[in-house]
Design a protein around this motif. Structure first.
Motif, PDB file in Angstrom:
ATOM      1  N   MET A 266     -21.689 150.502  24.369  1.00 13.38           N
ATOM      2  CA  MET A 266     -21.644 150.790  25.809  1.00 13.38           C
ATOM      3  C   MET A 266     -22.979 151.371  26.284  1.00 13.38           C
ATOM      4  O   MET A 266     -23.494 150.992  27.343  1.00 13.38           O
ATOM      5  N   LEU A 267     -23.542 152.278  25.485  1.00 12.27           N
ATOM      6  CA  LEU A 267     -24.816 152.897  25.846  1.00 12.27           C
ATOM      7  C   LEU A 267     -25.942 151.873  25.854  1.00 12.27           C
ATOM      8  O   LEU A 267     -26.787 151.873  26.761  1.00 12.27           O
ATOM      9  N   GLU A 268     -25.971 151.020  24.847  1.00 10.28           N
ATOM     10  CA  GLU A 268     -27.024 150.003  24.784  1.00 10.28           C
ATOM     11  C   GLU A 268     -26.938 149.060  25.980  1.00 10.28           C
ATOM     12  O   GLU A 268     -27.957 148.717  26.589  1.00 10.28           O
ATOM     13  N   GLU A 269     -25.726 148.647  26.336  1.00  8.69           N
ATOM     14  CA  GLU A 269     -25.538 147.745  27.471  1.00  8.69           C
ATOM     15  C   GLU A 269     -25.990 148.399  28.770  1.00  8.69           C
ATOM     16  O   GLU A 269     -26.727 147.809  29.560  1.00  8.69           O
ATOM     17  N   ARG A 270     -25.553 149.637  28.995  1.00 14.46           N
ATOM     18  CA  ARG A 270     -25.946 150.346  30.216  1.00 14.46           C
ATOM     19  C   ARG A 270     -27.433 150.665  30.196  1.00 14.46           C
ATOM     20  O   ARG A 270     -28.106 150.609  31.238  1.00 14.46           O
ATOM     21  N   GLY A 271     -27.964 150.974  29.022  1.00 11.83           N
ATOM     22  CA  GLY A 271     -29.384 151.265  28.900  1.00 11.83           C
ATOM     23  C   GLY A 271     -30.254 150.107  29.368  1.00 11.83           C
ATOM     24  O   GLY A 271     -31.295 150.313  30.004  1.00 11.83           O
ATOM     25  N   LYS A 272     -29.836 148.891  29.083  1.00 13.31           N
ATOM     26  CA  LYS A 272     -30.605 147.709  29.515  1.00 13.31           C
ATOM     27  C   LYS A 272     -30.752 147.682  31.030  1.00 13.31           C
ATOM     28  O   LYS A 272     -31.816 147.339  31.545  1.00 13.31           O
ATOM     29  N   THR A 273     -29.700 148.036  31.738  1.00 10.31           N
ATOM     30  CA  THR A 273     -29.769 148.009  33.202  1.00 10.31           C
ATOM     31  C   THR A 273     -30.588 149.171  33.757  1.00 10.31           C
ATOM     32  O   THR A 273     -31.055 149.098  34.889  1.00 10.31           O
ATOM     33  N   LEU A 274     -30.748 150.217  32.958  1.00 10.21           N
ATOM     34  CA  LEU A 274     -31.515 151.393  33.389  1.00 10.21           C
ATOM     35  C   LEU A 274     -32.959 151.371  32.889  1.00 10.21           C
ATOM     36  O   LEU A 274     -33.717 152.290  33.178  1.00 10.21           O
ATOM     37  N   GLY A 275     -33.317 150.352  32.094  1.00 10.56           N
ATOM     38  CA  GLY A 275     -34.654 150.321  31.509  1.00 10.56           C
ATOM     39  C   GLY A 275     -34.813 151.319  30.386  1.00 10.56           C
ATOM     40  O   GLY A 275     -35.889 151.878  30.177  1.00 10.56           O
ATOM     41  N   ILE A 276     -33.719 151.531  29.654  1.00 16.12           N
ATOM     42  CA  ILE A 276     -33.713 152.513  28.565  1.00 16.12           C
ATOM     43  C   ILE A 276     -33.382 151.823  27.253  1.00 16.12           C
ATOM     44  O   ILE A 276     -32.419 151.064  27.160  1.00 16.12           O
ATOM     45  N   SER A 277     -34.174 152.119  26.253  1.00 17.49           N
ATOM     46  CA  SER A 277     -33.891 151.696  24.883  1.00 17.49           C
ATOM     47  C   SER A 277     -33.185 152.855  24.182  1.00 17.49           C
ATOM     48  O   SER A 277     -33.707 153.966  24.136  1.00 17.49           O
ATOM     49  N   VAL A 278     -31.997 152.593  23.658  1.00 18.15           N
ATOM     50  CA  VAL A 278     -31.162 153.636  23.056  1.00 18.15           C
ATOM     51  C   VAL A 278     -31.228 153.526  21.530  1.00 18.15           C
ATOM     52  O   VAL A 278     -31.044 152.447  20.977  1.00 18.15           O
ATOM     53  N   LEU A 279     -31.504 154.633  20.886  1.00 22.61           N
ATOM     54  CA  LEU A 279     -31.432 154.723  19.422  1.00 22.61           C
ATOM     55  C   LEU A 279     -30.294 155.673  19.077  1.00 22.61           C
ATOM     56  O   LEU A 279     -30.315 156.841  19.488  1.00 22.61           O
ATOM     57  N   LEU A 280     -29.310 155.189  18.329  1.00 19.12           N
ATOM     58  CA  LEU A 280     -28.108 155.958  18.004  1.00 19.12           C
ATOM     59  C   LEU A 280     -28.141 156.393  16.541  1.00 19.12           C
ATOM     60  O   LEU A 280     -28.383 155.563  15.658  1.00 19.12           O
ATOM     61  N   PHE A 281     -27.892 157.679  16.307  1.00 16.63           N
ATOM     62  CA  PHE A 281     -27.862 158.239  14.966  1.00 16.63           C
ATOM     63  C   PHE A 281     -26.622 159.109  14.801  1.00 16.63           C
ATOM     64  O   PHE A 281     -26.158 159.715  15.771  1.00 16.63           O
ATOM     65  N   GLN A 282     -26.117 159.206  13.573  1.00 25.24           N
ATOM     66  CA  GLN A 282     -25.010 160.105  13.256  1.00 25.24           C
ATOM     67  C   GLN A 282     -25.206 160.636  11.857  1.00 25.24           C
ATOM     68  O   GLN A 282     -25.572 159.908  10.940  1.00 25.24           O
ATOM     69  N   SER A 283     -24.966 161.930  11.691  1.00 26.97           N
ATOM     70  CA  SER A 283     -24.999 162.542  10.368  1.00 26.97           C
ATOM     71  C   SER A 283     -24.048 163.719  10.319  1.00 26.97           C
ATOM     72  O   SER A 283     -23.855 164.421  11.313  1.00 26.97           O
ATOM     73  N   ASN A 284     -23.509 163.938   9.151  1.00 26.62           N
ATOM     74  CA  ASN A 284     -22.686 165.116   8.897  1.00 26.62           C
ATOM     75  C   ASN A 284     -23.529 166.276   8.383  1.00 26.62           C
ATOM     76  O   ASN A 284     -22.982 167.309   8.011  1.00 26.62           O
ATOM     77  N   HIS A 285     -24.859 166.106   8.395  1.00 26.64           N
ATOM     78  CA  HIS A 285     -25.767 167.093   7.815  1.00 26.64           C
ATOM     79  C   HIS A 285     -26.691 167.669   8.894  1.00 26.64           C
ATOM     80  O   HIS A 285     -27.417 166.933   9.573  1.00 26.64           O
ATOM     81  N   GLU A 286     -26.667 168.957   9.021  1.00 23.70           N
ATOM     82  CA  GLU A 286     -27.421 169.668  10.045  1.00 23.70           C
ATOM     83  C   GLU A 286     -28.917 169.348  10.013  1.00 23.70           C
ATOM     84  O   GLU A 286     -29.536 169.126  11.065  1.00 23.70           O
TER      85      GLU A 286
END
Length: 145
Positions: free
Chosen positions: A36-56
């Motif tokens: 959803m973020l990547e799709e909306r980002g395209k219309t806003l001129g934003i490249s989204v990089l998504l990360f997830q970790s269980n480590h601080e």
């Protein structure tokens, strides 16, 4: 128009979205939210990089990386680290990229220990309580910065 870069950082247990307490966190997965973020980002001129970790420490490293990469903004759902991590507070204060704190649920309607946010002490703003839509609202806010 040059695309703006936005890092989206997700903390512990957010890899369990869609399975973990759906009454609180919803049924969408983190991959669903990322799409959803990547799709909306395209219309806003934003490249989204998504990360997830269980480590601080990974989250700290990605905050530094976002700064070094010239990110326009960072969306940060630190999960439980929101309420415990002075390291994240310090990392946010060490960068100039604005950080928008994101939560699926509203921490202020939950257990008392969730009412304090170390992340919020340094964040540009906080969006919480709208489920997956919290991320979309945060991306809109980032686009406007």
């Amino acid at each position: 128009m040059t695309e703006k870069l936005v890092y989206v950082l997700n903390g512990p247990n957010l890899n369990r979205l869609g399975k973990r307490e759906p009454a609180i966190y919803g049924s969408q997965t983190l991959d669903d939210i990322g799409a959803m973020l990547e799709e909306r980002g395209k219309t806003l001129g934003i490249s989204v990089l998504l990360f997830q970790s269980n480590h601080e420490g990974d989250l700290v490293d990605w905050l530094h990386e976002a700064e070094d990469a010239g990110a326009h903004a960072v969306l940060l759902n630190a999960g439980a680290y929101t309420h415990t991590s002075v390291a994240l507070l310090d990392a946010i204060r060490s960068i100039t990229a604005p950080v928008i704190e994101v939560h699926l649920s509203n921490p202020h309607t939950r257990e008392d220990f969730r009412h304090k946010s170390w992340v919020g002490m340094a964040a540009k703003g906080t969006i919480a309580g709208f489920g997956a839509q919290s991320y979309m609202l945060a991306l809109e806010a980032a686009a406007g910065l």
